[in-house]
Design a protein around this motif. Structure first.
Motif, PDB file in Angstrom:
ATOM      1  N   SER A 170      22.849  -5.735  18.635  1.00  0.00           N
ATOM      2  CA  SER A 170      21.763  -6.434  19.332  1.00  0.00           C
ATOM      3  C   SER A 170      20.430  -5.690  19.266  1.00  0.00           C
ATOM      4  O   SER A 170      19.398  -6.231  19.657  1.00  0.00           O
ATOM      5  CB  SER A 170      22.165  -6.702  20.792  1.00  0.00           C
ATOM      6  N   SER A 171      20.402  -4.448  18.763  1.00  0.00           N
ATOM      7  CA  SER A 171      19.113  -3.761  18.670  1.00  0.00           C
ATOM      8  C   SER A 171      18.490  -3.861  17.275  1.00  0.00           C
ATOM      9  O   SER A 171      17.414  -3.328  17.031  1.00  0.00           O
ATOM     10  CB  SER A 171      19.238  -2.297  19.116  1.00  0.00           C
ATOM     11  N   GLN A 172      19.150  -4.574  16.374  1.00  0.00           N
ATOM     12  CA  GLN A 172      18.613  -4.727  15.015  1.00  0.00           C
ATOM     13  C   GLN A 172      17.456  -5.724  14.970  1.00  0.00           C
ATOM     14  O   GLN A 172      17.474  -6.729  15.662  1.00  0.00           O
ATOM     15  CB  GLN A 172      19.737  -5.232  14.104  1.00  0.00           C
ATOM     16  N   GLN A 173      16.427  -5.401  14.159  1.00  0.00           N
ATOM     17  CA  GLN A 173      15.360  -6.370  13.894  1.00  0.00           C
ATOM     18  C   GLN A 173      15.132  -6.464  12.389  1.00  0.00           C
ATOM     19  O   GLN A 173      15.984  -6.008  11.625  1.00  0.00           O
ATOM     20  CB  GLN A 173      14.092  -5.975  14.657  1.00  0.00           C
ATOM     21  N   HIS A 174      13.997  -7.085  11.981  1.00  0.00           N
ATOM     22  CA  HIS A 174      13.800  -7.332  10.553  1.00  0.00           C
ATOM     23  C   HIS A 174      12.464  -6.779  10.063  1.00  0.00           C
ATOM     24  O   HIS A 174      11.462  -7.498  10.025  1.00  0.00           O
ATOM     25  CB  HIS A 174      13.914  -8.835  10.274  1.00  0.00           C
ATOM     26  N   PRO A 175      12.427  -5.497   9.665  1.00  0.00           N
ATOM     27  CA  PRO A 175      11.175  -4.931   9.143  1.00  0.00           C
ATOM     28  C   PRO A 175      10.826  -5.515   7.770  1.00  0.00           C
ATOM     29  O   PRO A 175      11.725  -5.920   7.029  1.00  0.00           O
ATOM     30  CB  PRO A 175      11.482  -3.433   9.026  1.00  0.00           C
ATOM     31  N   SER A 176       9.521  -5.522   7.446  1.00  0.00           N
ATOM     32  CA  SER A 176       9.094  -6.014   6.129  1.00  0.00           C
ATOM     33  C   SER A 176       9.538  -5.078   5.017  1.00  0.00           C
ATOM     34  O   SER A 176       9.798  -5.503   3.901  1.00  0.00           O
ATOM     35  CB  SER A 176       7.575  -6.160   6.084  1.00  0.00           C
ATOM     36  N   CYS A 177       9.607  -3.770   5.331  1.00  0.00           N
ATOM     37  CA  CYS A 177      10.159  -2.803   4.390  1.00  0.00           C
ATOM     38  C   CYS A 177      10.552  -1.558   5.174  1.00  0.00           C
ATOM     39  O   CYS A 177      10.134  -1.395   6.325  1.00  0.00           O
ATOM     40  CB  CYS A 177       9.148  -2.439   3.280  1.00  0.00           C
ATOM     41  N   ILE A 178      11.382  -0.724   4.563  1.00  0.00           N
ATOM     42  CA  ILE A 178      11.837   0.505   5.225  1.00  0.00           C
ATOM     43  C   ILE A 178      11.372   1.694   4.393  1.00  0.00           C
ATOM     44  O   ILE A 178      11.591   1.736   3.180  1.00  0.00           O
ATOM     45  CB  ILE A 178      13.380   0.516   5.368  1.00  0.00           C
ATOM     46  N   PHE A 179      10.730   2.634   5.071  1.00  0.00           N
ATOM     47  CA  PHE A 179      10.235   3.833   4.396  1.00  0.00           C
ATOM     48  C   PHE A 179      11.217   4.972   4.666  1.00  0.00           C
ATOM     49  O   PHE A 179      11.597   5.208   5.805  1.00  0.00           O
ATOM     50  CB  PHE A 179       8.842   4.171   4.939  1.00  0.00           C
ATOM     51  N   THR A 180      11.628   5.672   3.595  1.00  0.00           N
ATOM     52  CA  THR A 180      12.639   6.721   3.732  1.00  0.00           C
ATOM     53  C   THR A 180      12.114   8.068   3.234  1.00  0.00           C
ATOM     54  O   THR A 180      12.425   8.507   2.120  1.00  0.00           O
ATOM     55  CB  THR A 180      13.913   6.362   2.924  1.00  0.00           C
ATOM     56  N   PRO A 181      11.301   8.744   4.049  1.00  0.00           N
ATOM     57  CA  PRO A 181      10.755  10.051   3.655  1.00  0.00           C
ATOM     58  C   PRO A 181      11.877  11.066   3.470  1.00  0.00           C
ATOM     59  O   PRO A 181      12.927  10.953   4.115  1.00  0.00           O
ATOM     60  CB  PRO A 181       9.883  10.439   4.859  1.00  0.00           C
ATOM     61  N   VAL A 182      11.633  12.043   2.576  1.00  0.00           N
ATOM     62  CA  VAL A 182      12.638  13.098   2.407  1.00  0.00           C
ATOM     63  C   VAL A 182      12.183  14.419   3.026  1.00  0.00           C
ATOM     64  O   VAL A 182      12.971  15.345   3.162  1.00  0.00           O
ATOM     65  CB  VAL A 182      13.011  13.341   0.919  1.00  0.00           C
ATOM     66  N   ASP A 183      10.886  14.501   3.382  1.00  0.00           N
ATOM     67  CA  ASP A 183      10.421  15.724   4.035  1.00  0.00           C
ATOM     68  C   ASP A 183       9.198  15.435   4.916  1.00  0.00           C
ATOM     69  O   ASP A 183       8.702  14.305   4.947  1.00  0.00           O
ATOM     70  CB  ASP A 183      10.127  16.824   3.003  1.00  0.00           C
ATOM     71  N   ARG A 199       4.422   5.605  -5.419  1.00  0.00           N
ATOM     72  CA  ARG A 199       4.861   4.967  -6.667  1.00  0.00           C
ATOM     73  C   ARG A 199       5.886   5.833  -7.419  1.00  0.00           C
ATOM     74  O   ARG A 199       5.719   7.035  -7.559  1.00  0.00           O
ATOM     75  CB  ARG A 199       3.659   4.686  -7.572  1.00  0.00           C
ATOM     76  N   GLY A 200       7.000   5.187  -7.809  1.00  0.00           N
ATOM     77  CA  GLY A 200       7.994   5.889  -8.631  1.00  0.00           C
ATOM     78  C   GLY A 200       8.910   6.807  -7.839  1.00  0.00           C
ATOM     79  O   GLY A 200       9.803   7.438  -8.401  1.00  0.00           O
ATOM     80  N   GLU A 201       8.727   6.901  -6.531  1.00  0.00           N
ATOM     81  CA  GLU A 201       9.556   7.835  -5.752  1.00  0.00           C
ATOM     82  C   GLU A 201      10.727   7.147  -5.046  1.00  0.00           C
ATOM     83  O   GLU A 201      11.545   7.814  -4.407  1.00  0.00           O
ATOM     84  CB  GLU A 201       8.677   8.583  -4.719  1.00  0.00           C
ATOM     85  N   GLN A 202      10.797   5.836  -5.140  1.00  0.00           N
ATOM     86  CA  GLN A 202      11.887   5.056  -4.546  1.00  0.00           C
ATOM     87  C   GLN A 202      12.125   5.352  -3.068  1.00  0.00           C
ATOM     88  O   GLN A 202      13.254   5.593  -2.647  1.00  0.00           O
ATOM     89  CB  GLN A 202      13.168   5.275  -5.359  1.00  0.00           C
ATOM     90  N   LEU A 233       0.848  -1.206   0.000  1.00  0.00           N
ATOM     91  CA  LEU A 233       0.000   0.000   0.000  1.00  0.00           C
ATOM     92  C   LEU A 233       0.886   1.261   0.000  1.00  0.00           C
ATOM     93  O   LEU A 233       0.620   2.235  -0.709  1.00  0.00           O
ATOM     94  CB  LEU A 233      -0.896   0.014   1.237  1.00  0.00           C
ATOM     95  N   LEU A 234       1.949   1.205   0.796  1.00  0.00           N
ATOM     96  CA  LEU A 234       2.870   2.335   0.888  1.00  0.00           C
ATOM     97  C   LEU A 234       3.599   2.549  -0.438  1.00  0.00           C
ATOM     98  O   LEU A 234       3.757   3.673  -0.911  1.00  0.00           O
ATOM     99  CB  LEU A 234       3.879   2.054   2.013  1.00  0.00           C
ATOM    100  N   ASP A 235       3.994   1.429  -1.029  1.00  0.00           N
ATOM    101  CA  ASP A 235       4.668   1.459  -2.323  1.00  0.00           C
ATOM    102  C   ASP A 235       3.763   2.113  -3.370  1.00  0.00           C
ATOM    103  O   ASP A 235       4.212   2.938  -4.180  1.00  0.00           O
ATOM    104  CB  ASP A 235       4.972   0.010  -2.733  1.00  0.00           C
ATOM    105  N   GLY A 275       6.237  -5.363  10.105  1.00  0.00           N
ATOM    106  CA  GLY A 275       5.978  -3.928  10.220  1.00  0.00           C
ATOM    107  C   GLY A 275       6.857  -3.073   9.316  1.00  0.00           C
ATOM    108  O   GLY A 275       7.707  -3.579   8.579  1.00  0.00           O
ATOM    109  N   ILE A 276       6.646  -1.772   9.385  1.00  0.00           N
ATOM    110  CA  ILE A 276       7.363  -0.820   8.534  1.00  0.00           C
ATOM    111  C   ILE A 276       8.296   0.017   9.402  1.00  0.00           C
ATOM    112  O   ILE A 276       7.880   0.579  10.413  1.00  0.00           O
ATOM    113  CB  ILE A 276       6.364   0.111   7.806  1.00  0.00           C
ATOM    114  N   LEU A 277       9.558   0.078   9.009  1.00  0.00           N
ATOM    115  CA  LEU A 277      10.490   0.957   9.713  1.00  0.00           C
ATOM    116  C   LEU A 277      10.509   2.308   9.003  1.00  0.00           C
ATOM    117  O   LEU A 277      10.798   2.378   7.809  1.00  0.00           O
ATOM    118  CB  LEU A 277      11.902   0.354   9.714  1.00  0.00           C
ATOM    119  N   VAL A 278      10.159   3.369   9.724  1.00  0.00           N
ATOM    120  CA  VAL A 278      10.244   4.721   9.171  1.00  0.00           C
ATOM    121  C   VAL A 278      11.618   5.255   9.533  1.00  0.00           C
ATOM    122  O   VAL A 278      11.902   5.523  10.700  1.00  0.00           O
ATOM    123  CB  VAL A 278       9.142   5.637   9.753  1.00  0.00           C
TER     124      VAL A 278
END
Ligand SMILES: Cc1cc2nc3c(=O)[nH]c(=O)nc-3n(C[C@H](O)[C@H](O)[C@H](O)COP(=O)(O)OP(=O)(O)OC[C@H]3O[C@@H](n4cnc5c(N)ncnc54)[C@H](O)[C@@H]3O)c2cc1C
Ligand SMILES: *[C@@H]1O[C@H](CO)[C@@H](O)[C@H](O)[C@H]1NC(C)=O
Ligand SMILES: *[C@@H]1O[C@H](CO)[C@@H](O)[C@H](O)[C@H]1NC(C)=O
Ligand SMILES: *[C@@H]1O[C@H](CO)[C@@H](O)[C@H](O)[C@H]1NC(C)=O
Length: 503
Positions: free
Chosen positions: A61-74, A38-41, A32-34, A111-114
């Motif tokens: 030891s604080s790392q986990q495994h998100p289903s995807c990572i969201f990288t906002p620019v603003d 769309r097209g913004e990578q 849904l986020l993708d 989950g989603i990592l922002v």
């Protein structure tokens, strides 16, 4: 106490929980986020190279495994995403610098990592003497931007640390004895709240939220930017004195005197007291030290009065290490980042106590004993550190409008921190810290010297951390929570982080 509990329960009764709504499958949320972006990578999946880079933490030891990572620019990107998460019940985590040791706070399984690392603007305004800092920055860039103007900021000791988590959870700087918590010096928060609105919280707009955010952690929204007041200091010096076993008693006496007198007599000073245990070639060594900084020009051969006992032989030393002399806060931060290096396996828990000489001696004695069963673990080292908070520090916060931390009297924050080499010892080390802290807490409580406060940036994952801020502060946070996050999005969709009691 009864009133306190009643108000907590009342708090939960008034919330329209999102909890009733089942969470949407995290892979579905990612798609849904993708589609939304769309097209913004800006949505990164595990198979992408970038995923590994974005999912690296200071402490492995604080790392986990998100289903995807969201990288906002603003901020607008963050707003669109939050609207989607709220509408579709998508679980997420918020990460700024990724320095917190607790797995599950700035990380998430499924989950989603922002990841806010692209919110990396730093703009100094010489007219107002303030600096705008995107939440995803590290302190390095902030110091490097403002210090050429001969000003600095109340920022982290180590300049590698992230800005976002450090500030919303309080923030201890080398100049906090004079200027308070780092977050006390924030003039404006830019925040995206649960319904996706972008708000400013400052001394004129959303004043209740402004105060709540100073120590209120991730309960109210995603902070995308901070405007911080800059300050002017002449210079800063750091020195560490180490003490042989024969000095330990007089060192603790002098430390107690500093915690109850020196700190407020000369707030340009700061001292961390440490007991450090390491095993080398089967031999256990316990060292005690005083890590001192002084925020003005300083002549080592003629130290300021409150630091003198640790430098002039009053408490006999076994060695003195000097770091930065007459430098800037930034140069000291960079020095420390290089000295401490990249992270290894570590964890922490904290309590705070009311200064008491007998208790300090007891705690330090028991610490050494508590390490005994763990000394065979590969690469094991452990320290207990004492950070006093004086009256001037607390007053500085009050003078800037107050915060959420609820401190009224001086305390000593103390934390236990082991280091080790192998992931197979992760569980055992968690157990070492929990057991040791439980013993410390019991001893402090029995002495009538346990303070409720637990500093969030040094805390483990136990429940009810924010309850330690005290009932007055908790009630204020509950009111603000009902107003800005009535459906408790940041309680139910954001699984990690400390929660306001009742939410
Ligand atoms: C080497 C080292 C040195 C340190 N030195 C100091 C020091 O000098 N003084 C001190 O006080 N502490 C220090 N710390 C502790 C540090 O303050 C915390 O780890 C802090 O949380 C780091 O900030 P971050 O942005 O990297 O947080 P992250 O690990 O990214 O996040 C921490 C928490 O804050 C939440 N969060 C982060 N950003 C936001 C945001 N924008 N909006 C809402 N919630 C958010 C996260 O969800 C998470 O719960 C140090 C830690 C390390 C590893
Ligand atoms: C900062 O201070 C130095 C040394 O006093 C001075 O030479 C320089 O001009 C100052 N810079 C600014 C931007 O004020
Ligand atoms: C380690 O300890 C052993 C036995 O006590 C000793 O023979 C050896 O020299 C020590 N090695 C170092 C590097 O100290
Ligand atoms: C730091 O400044 C003080 C005061 O000006 C001076 O006495 C001292 O020598 C300086 N130290 C160094 C290492 O420059």
């Amino acid at each position: 106490m009864a009133f306190f509990l009643a108000s907590i329960l009342l708090g939960s009764g008034l919330v329209l929980q999102v909890a009733g709504t089942p969470l949407t499958n995290s892979l579905k949320c990612c798609s849904l986020l993708d589609a939304e972006f769309r097209g913004e990578q800006k949505v990164v999946y595990p198979q992408a190279l970038e995923y590994g880079v974005l999912n690296t933490y200071y402490a492995p030891s604080s790392q986990q495994h998100p289903s995807c990572i969201f990288t906002p620019v603003d901020t607008a990107d963050v707003s669109r995403a939050i609207k989607l998460f709220t509408r579709r019940s998508c679980a997420f985590a918020i990460r700024s610098g990724g320095h917190h040791y607790n797995a599950g706070w700035a990380s998430i399984n499924n989950g989603i990592l922002v990841s806010l690392s692209n919110l990396n603007t730093v703009t100094y305004n010489s007219n107002s003497g303030s600096v705008y800092i995107g939440a995803g920055n590290r302190w390095r860039k902030v110091y490097d931007t403002v210090e050429p103007h001969n000003v600095t900021v109340v920022g982290a000791q180590n300049s590698d640390v992230g800005v976002g988590g450090f500030l919303i959870n309080g923030g201890i700087s080398y100049i906090s004895d004079e200027y308070g918590w780092a977050v006390d010096n924030v003039q404006d928060f830019e925040i995206v709240v649960a319904d996706g609105s972008v708000l400013h919280a400052n001394s004129r707009q959303n004043k209740d939220l402004f105060r709540a955010l100073k120590g209120g952690s991730s309960n109210f929204g995603i902070v995308t930017g901070f405007t911080l007041k800059t300050v002017k200091i002449n210079a800063i010096t750091n020195i560490v004195s180490w003490f042989p076993e024969s000095s330990h008693d007089s060192m603790i006496n002098a430390a107690y005197h500093y915690c109850t007198n020196g700190i407020d007599e000369d707030p340009s000073s700061q001292i961390l007291f440490v007991s450090f245990m390491h095993v080398k070639n089967g031999t256990v060594s316990i060292q005690k030290g005083a890590a001192m900084t002084y925020a003005d020009y300083m002549d080592l051969s003629n130290p300021p009065k409150v630091l003198a006992p640790f430098l002039d032989g009053t408490v006999p030393t076994s060695g003195i290490q000097t770091g930065v002399q007459n430098g800037t806060l930034g140069s000291l931060g960079h020095f420390l980042a290089a000295f401490q290096g990249p992270g290894g396996r570590t964890t922490r828990q904290t309590i705070s106590i009311i200064p008491d000489l007998v208790l300090l001696k007891k705690l330090l004695g028991v610490f050494t004993k508590m390490t005994e069963p763990y000394r065979q673990s590969e690469g094991f080292e452990a320290e207990v550190i004492f950070q006093p908070i004086g009256r001037k520090w607390i007053e500085a916060g009050n003078a800037r409008g107050g915060n959420s931390m609820g401190l009224k009297e001086p305390v000593i924050i103390m934390w236990v921190q082991p280091h080790w080499s192998s992931s197979k010892d992760d569980k055992k080390m968690g157990e070492f810290v929990s057991k040791t802290m439980a013993v410390f807490e019991k001893m402090a409580r029995e002495a009538g010297k346990l303070a409720g406060f637990e500093y969030l940036n040094y805390a483990g994952t136990r429940q009810e951390l924010i309850a330690g801020y005290g009932s007055e502060s908790v009630q204020r946070l509950q009111c603000v929570k009902r107003k800005y996050d009535p459906r408790n999005v940041f309680g139910t969709l954001l699984p990690g982080g400390p929660k306001v009691p009742g939410f």
